[in-house]
Design a protein around this motif. Structure first.
Motif, PDB file in Angstrom:
ATOM      1  N   ARG A   1      -8.958   7.652   8.575  1.00  0.00           N
ATOM      2  CA  ARG A   1      -8.200   6.579   7.948  1.00  0.00           C
ATOM      3  C   ARG A   1      -8.961   5.249   8.056  1.00  0.00           C
ATOM      4  O   ARG A   1     -10.158   5.237   8.357  1.00  0.00           O
ATOM      5  CB  ARG A   1      -6.812   6.453   8.592  1.00  0.00           C
ATOM      6  CG  ARG A   1      -6.087   7.766   8.842  1.00  0.00           C
ATOM      7  CD  ARG A   1      -5.977   8.670   7.609  1.00  0.00           C
ATOM      8  NE  ARG A   1      -5.051   8.176   6.606  1.00  0.00           N
ATOM      9  CZ  ARG A   1      -4.636   8.876   5.553  1.00  0.00           C
ATOM     10  NH1 ARG A   1      -5.071  10.117   5.370  1.00  0.00           N
ATOM     11  NH2 ARG A   1      -3.806   8.354   4.677  1.00  0.00           N
ATOM     12  N   GLY A   2      -8.296   4.139   7.802  1.00  0.00           N
ATOM     13  CA  GLY A   2      -8.960   2.834   7.866  1.00  0.00           C
ATOM     14  C   GLY A   2      -9.467   2.514   9.261  1.00  0.00           C
ATOM     15  O   GLY A   2      -9.079   3.151  10.239  1.00  0.00           O
ATOM     16  N   VAL A   3     -10.360   1.518   9.339  1.00  0.00           N
ATOM     17  CA  VAL A   3     -10.903   1.135  10.645  1.00  0.00           C
ATOM     18  C   VAL A   3      -9.795   0.582  11.536  1.00  0.00           C
ATOM     19  O   VAL A   3      -8.702   0.253  11.073  1.00  0.00           O
ATOM     20  CB  VAL A   3     -12.009   0.071  10.483  1.00  0.00           C
ATOM     21  CG1 VAL A   3     -13.171   0.614   9.679  1.00  0.00           C
ATOM     22  CG2 VAL A   3     -11.458  -1.213   9.855  1.00  0.00           C
TER      23      VAL A   3
ATOM     24  N   SER B   1      -2.798   3.749   5.872  1.00  0.00           N
ATOM     25  CA  SER B   1      -2.653   4.080   4.454  1.00  0.00           C
ATOM     26  C   SER B   1      -4.001   4.184   3.744  1.00  0.00           C
ATOM     27  O   SER B   1      -4.085   4.740   2.656  1.00  0.00           O
ATOM     28  CB  SER B   1      -1.808   3.005   3.749  1.00  0.00           C
ATOM     29  OG  SER B   1      -0.522   2.907   4.338  1.00  0.00           O
ATOM     30  N   CYS B   2      -5.030   3.628   4.369  1.00  0.00           N
ATOM     31  CA  CYS B   2      -6.380   3.671   3.793  1.00  0.00           C
ATOM     32  C   CYS B   2      -7.088   4.957   4.202  1.00  0.00           C
ATOM     33  O   CYS B   2      -6.852   5.490   5.284  1.00  0.00           O
ATOM     34  CB  CYS B   2      -7.197   2.473   4.269  1.00  0.00           C
ATOM     35  SG  CYS B   2      -6.498   0.862   3.829  1.00  0.00           S
ATOM     36  N   ILE B   3      -7.952   5.443   3.338  1.00  0.00           N
ATOM     37  CA  ILE B   3      -8.710   6.667   3.603  1.00  0.00           C
ATOM     38  C   ILE B   3     -10.194   6.348   3.602  1.00  0.00           C
ATOM     39  O   ILE B   3     -10.692   5.619   2.739  1.00  0.00           O
ATOM     40  CB  ILE B   3      -8.399   7.745   2.549  1.00  0.00           C
ATOM     41  CG1 ILE B   3      -7.027   8.354   2.816  1.00  0.00           C
ATOM     42  CG2 ILE B   3      -9.476   8.828   2.528  1.00  0.00           C
ATOM     43  CD1 ILE B   3      -6.624   9.405   1.801  1.00  0.00           C
TER      44      ILE B   3
ATOM     45  N   LEU C   1       0.830  -1.206   0.000  1.00  0.00           N
ATOM     46  CA  LEU C   1       0.000   0.000   0.000  1.00  0.00           C
ATOM     47  C   LEU C   1       0.861   1.251   0.000  1.00  0.00           C
ATOM     48  O   LEU C   1       1.919   1.296   0.642  1.00  0.00           O
ATOM     49  CB  LEU C   1      -0.922   0.028   1.224  1.00  0.00           C
ATOM     50  CG  LEU C   1      -2.129  -0.911   1.206  1.00  0.00           C
ATOM     51  CD1 LEU C   1      -2.962  -0.714   2.471  1.00  0.00           C
ATOM     52  CD2 LEU C   1      -2.995  -0.682  -0.020  1.00  0.00           C
ATOM     53  N   LEU C   2       0.404   2.265  -0.741  1.00  0.00           N
ATOM     54  CA  LEU C   2       1.061   3.571  -0.709  1.00  0.00           C
ATOM     55  C   LEU C   2       0.833   4.177   0.667  1.00  0.00           C
ATOM     56  O   LEU C   2      -0.303   4.433   1.071  1.00  0.00           O
ATOM     57  CB  LEU C   2       0.479   4.479  -1.795  1.00  0.00           C
ATOM     58  CG  LEU C   2       1.042   5.905  -1.871  1.00  0.00           C
ATOM     59  CD1 LEU C   2       2.517   5.875  -2.281  1.00  0.00           C
ATOM     60  CD2 LEU C   2       0.238   6.750  -2.846  1.00  0.00           C
ATOM     61  N   GLY C   3       1.920   4.388   1.423  1.00  0.00           N
ATOM     62  CA  GLY C   3       1.805   4.893   2.784  1.00  0.00           C
ATOM     63  C   GLY C   3       1.288   6.315   2.842  1.00  0.00           C
ATOM     64  O   GLY C   3       1.322   7.058   1.856  1.00  0.00           O
TER      65      GLY C   3
ATOM     66  N   CYS D   1      -7.784   3.641  -1.412  1.00  0.00           N
ATOM     67  CA  CYS D   1      -6.391   3.347  -1.086  1.00  0.00           C
ATOM     68  C   CYS D   1      -5.642   3.196  -2.402  1.00  0.00           C
ATOM     69  O   CYS D   1      -6.254   3.218  -3.482  1.00  0.00           O
ATOM     70  CB  CYS D   1      -6.255   2.090  -0.232  1.00  0.00           C
ATOM     71  SG  CYS D   1      -6.672   0.574  -1.124  1.00  0.00           S
ATOM     72  N   CYS D   2      -4.340   3.030  -2.317  1.00  0.00           N
ATOM     73  CA  CYS D   2      -3.539   2.899  -3.535  1.00  0.00           C
ATOM     74  C   CYS D   2      -2.473   1.819  -3.337  1.00  0.00           C
ATOM     75  O   CYS D   2      -1.689   1.872  -2.382  1.00  0.00           O
ATOM     76  CB  CYS D   2      -2.875   4.229  -3.883  1.00  0.00           C
ATOM     77  SG  CYS D   2      -1.992   4.235  -5.466  1.00  0.00           S
TER      78      CYS D   2
END
Length: 531
Positions: free
Chosen positions: A463-465, A489-491, A447-449, A507-508
Motif C-alpha cells: 500500500r502507500g508509504v 487506499s493507495c497501491i 479516496l476509494l478505500g 489510487c482512485c
C-alpha cells in the motif's frame, strides 16, 4: 547500413535520458532505420555481448580492421553469427567487406567458443549464454494480457499456449531462461498470464491479430481499479483516458466496459503528441476497441468539462507523464561488454614513453571500452541527481493540475491516478495536494478505500508509504497530510520483488453522484489549478 550507426547513436548519446524504448521511439534521436529494427539489434546483441566480445577479440578483428569501432564490431559480429538474414548492409559497403574478409577466422572462433561450452547447436548455445550472463536486475516475467474484445483466456490456452504447462507461479516463471513453455495464470488481474522473461509472443498469430497484448501487470491496475468487476449501481457511463498513448490501458478499459457494463459506452482517448496519436489509433484498430474515440493531438487540460459531449463522462483514467523511475528490466539502457579497443590501447602506449612504442601490443593491458562507457554513464547519472528534485517538482505540479482538471467534470464520480514512478513526490504527495485542493473539498472528493476496491486489488499487500516516510520526504507541507486510511487506499508495486512487476503507483478518487445543482463549482470557491 544506417541500422548499425543508428544503434550506436542510441547507446552513445549521453545527452538523451530515459529507457531504451524511449530513446528509440521518443523521436529524441533522428533515426534513418525503422525503430523496431534498431531496438531488436540492440536488445539481441545485449543478450550475447560477452560471447561476441570473446569471438571478436580472439579473432583479432579490430587489430586488422582499424576502421571498425568496438561497438560497430559487436553489432556486425552479432548479425554475421546469430542473425538468419546476416548483415543488413550492401555487399560493397567497406565495413561489411571488413567483416567478410575475416569471416573464416570469426567462424572458427565462434565454433571454438560453442564447443568450449559443450553446445551441439546454435539454440543450445543461445540458452547457455543466457544462463551465463549475470542479470543486471531481477528477471521479470513477460506479462501478456488476453484481449477479451477479441478472445478469451480459455481460447488462448487452447490455441496459442496449448503446449504450455499452466501450473506454474510467477517466481518460477521469472527464473526460467530460454524458450521453456511454462506460464502462470495471474490471480490478481483477470485474463493475465506471465511467461518466462525471454518468451517471444510477437511472432504468434494471436499477437498479430490483437488477441493478446504485451502489458505489464502493474499497468493493468488502473482500468481494473476504475471499473471494478460489475456495475450493479449503474454508475458507469462514458469514460475518458486523459493521457492515452500508446493505448494498452485504453484498450483494457474498453474491454472491461464491454464485459461488465455495456458495449455502447464511449471512451474518449486524449493524446497531444502527433506521432503518439498515430500509435494510439493503430492500437485501437488492432485491439478491436471500437467504442474508443481517439482525440488526436488533444491535450486533456484543454478539454471543456462542461462541453455537451462530456456530460455523460462518469469515469476518468489518468496516467500522466512521470519520471519513469519504476521502469526496470528490459527497458534499461544496456551497458555492453565491448571488444578491446586496439586504437585506444595504441594511443595509451604511445603516450607512455618513447621506449613503450617498441613493445609488442600483446604486452599492453587492454582498456575495455565498456568500462569507459560505464564511467561516463555514472558521471551522467551523478550530474542528473542535482536537478532531479527540480524535475520531480515540475512533474508533480503538472500531475496535480491534470487530476484537479478531471475532478471538475460535472458527472464524474471516479478518477484513477497512476504513475510508473517510485517517488513520493509524484505519488502520495500528488494525492495529498489534490485532496487538499479547493475543488476536491467543494465537490466532496475522497479516496476509494481499500474495502471498496475490486477483489484482486483489495488484497494487494503493498500500500502507500508510511506517514513517517511521507513526512520525511519533505514532498508535502503540514496542510496536505494523508491519514492512515488514505495511505492504505493507495497501491504500490515495487520493482524487483516477488510480484514480478515494475515500480508503479495507483489510487482512485471517488465521490457520490452529483445532484443537478452541483453541475458546476461556484466562481468564488475554486481559483483554478495548483501551481
Amino acid at each position: 547500413m544506417s541500422l548499425y550507426y543508428d544503434a550506436a547513436a542510441v547507446l552513445t548519446a549521453t545527452e538523451q535520458g530515459g529507457s531504451l524504448k524511449s530513446r528509440i521511439y521518443g523521436h529524441q534521436i533522428e533515426l534513418k532505420s525503422a525503430p523496431a529494427q534498431v531496438y531488436a539489434l540492440i536488445s539481441e546483441t545485449a543478450k550475447y555481448d560477452r560471447f561476441l566480445k570473446e569471438v571478436v577479440d580472439n579473432a583479432g578483428l579490430l587489430v586488422h580492421e582499424p576502421k571498425l569501432t568496438p561497438l560497430l564490431a559487436l553489432f556486425f559480429a552479432h548479425d554475421h553469427l546469430f542473425s538468419r538474414k546476416g548483415i543488413a548492409a550492401p555487399s560493397a559497403h567497406p565495413l561489411r567487406q571488413a567483416i567478410e574478409r575475416h569471416k573464416a577466422r570469426l567462424q572458427a572462433e565462434f565454433t571454438r567458443g560453442r564447443l568450449r561450452r559443450k553446445c551441439a547447436s546454435l539454440d543450445d548455445l543461445k540458452q547457455q549464454l543466457l544462463a551465463e550472463k549475470p542479470p543486471t536486475s531481477r528477471s521479470q516475467p513477460r506479462w501478456v494480457r488476453i484481449n477479451t474484445l477479441k478472445s478469451s483466456l480459455e481460447q488462448e490456452l487452447a490455441t496459442t499456449f496449448k503446449a504450455y504447462r499452466t501450473d506454474s507461479n510467477v517466481a518460477e516463471v521469472s527464473s526460467l531462461l530460454g524458450s521453456e513453455k511454462v506460464l502462470a495464470i495471474d490471480h490478481t488481474i483477470p485474463d493475465l498470464i506471465a511467461l518466462p522473461p525471454e518468451a517471444d509472443v510477437t511472432k504468434t498469430q494471436s499477437y498479430k491479430d490483437g488477441r493478446v497484448i504485451l502489458q505489464d501487470k502493474a499497468s493493468c491496475f488502473p482500468a481494473c481499479m476504475l471499473i471494478g468487476d460489475d456495475d450493479e449501481a449503474g454508475t458507469v457511463r462514458d469514460c475518458i483516458d486523459g493521457c492515452a498513448a500508446p493505448g494498452n490501458k485504453t484498450s483494457h478499459l474498453a474491454a472491461l466496459l464491454a464485459e461488465h457494463v455495456s458495449t455502447k459506452n464511449k471512451v474518449y482517448a486524449c493524446e497531444r503528441d502527433p506521432s503518439r496519436s498515430k500509435i494510439l489509433k493503430a492500437m485501437m484498430v488492432k485491439s478491436g476497441a471500437k467504442t474508443v474515440i481517439v482525440q488526436s493531438e488533444c491535450d486533456f487540460l484543454t478539454l471543456d468539462p462542461y462541453a455537451a459531449q462530456y456530460q455523460d463522462v462518469t469515469h476518468v483514467l489518468l496516467d500522466p507523464s512521470c519520471s519513469g523511475s519504476g521502469i526496470v528490466g528490459r527497458e534499461d539502457i544496456p551497458i555492453l561488454a565491448l571488444p578491446d579497443d586496439c586504437k585506444a590501447t595504441q594511443r595509451q602506449t604511445q603516450n607512455g614513453s618513447a621506449s613503450s612504442k617498441k613493445r609488442k601490443r600483446d604486452h599492453v593491458a587492454p582498456i575495455p571500452v565498456a568500462i569507459a562507457m560505464e564511467e561516463s554513464a555514472q558521471a551522467e547519472e551523478t550530474r542528473e541527481v542535482a536537478v532531479d528534485k527540480t524535475r520531480l517538482q515540475k512533474l508533480s505540479n503538472l500531475q496535480t493540475r491534470i487530476v484537479e482538471h478531471a475532478l471538475s467534470f460535472p458527472a464524474t464520480v471516479q478518477v484513477s491516478y497512476s504513475t510508473c514512478s517510485v517517488h513520493i513526490e509524484e505519488n502520495e504527495a500528488v494525492v495529498a495536494r489534490v485532496l487538499a485542493s479547493a475543488i476536491a473539498k467543494e465537490l466532496g472528493w475522497k479516496l476509494l478505500g481499500r474495502e471498496g476496491q475490486v477483489k484482486g486489488l483489495r488484497s494487494w499487500p503493498h500500500r502507500g508509504v508510511s506517514s513517517a516516510d511521507l513526512m520525511a520526504s519533505k514532498a508535502i507541507d503540514g496542510n496536505s497530510m494523508l491519514n492512515e486510511e488514505e495511505l492504505e487506499s493507495c497501491i504500490r508495486c515495487n520493482p524487483g520483488d516477488e510480484e514480478g512487476t515494475m515500480g508503479f503507483f495507483v489510487c482512485c478518487f471517488t465521490r457520490s453522484a452529483p445532484a443537478a445543482k452541483d453541475a458546476a463549482p461556484s466562481d468564488d470557491s475554486w481559483d483554478g489549478f495548483s501551481d
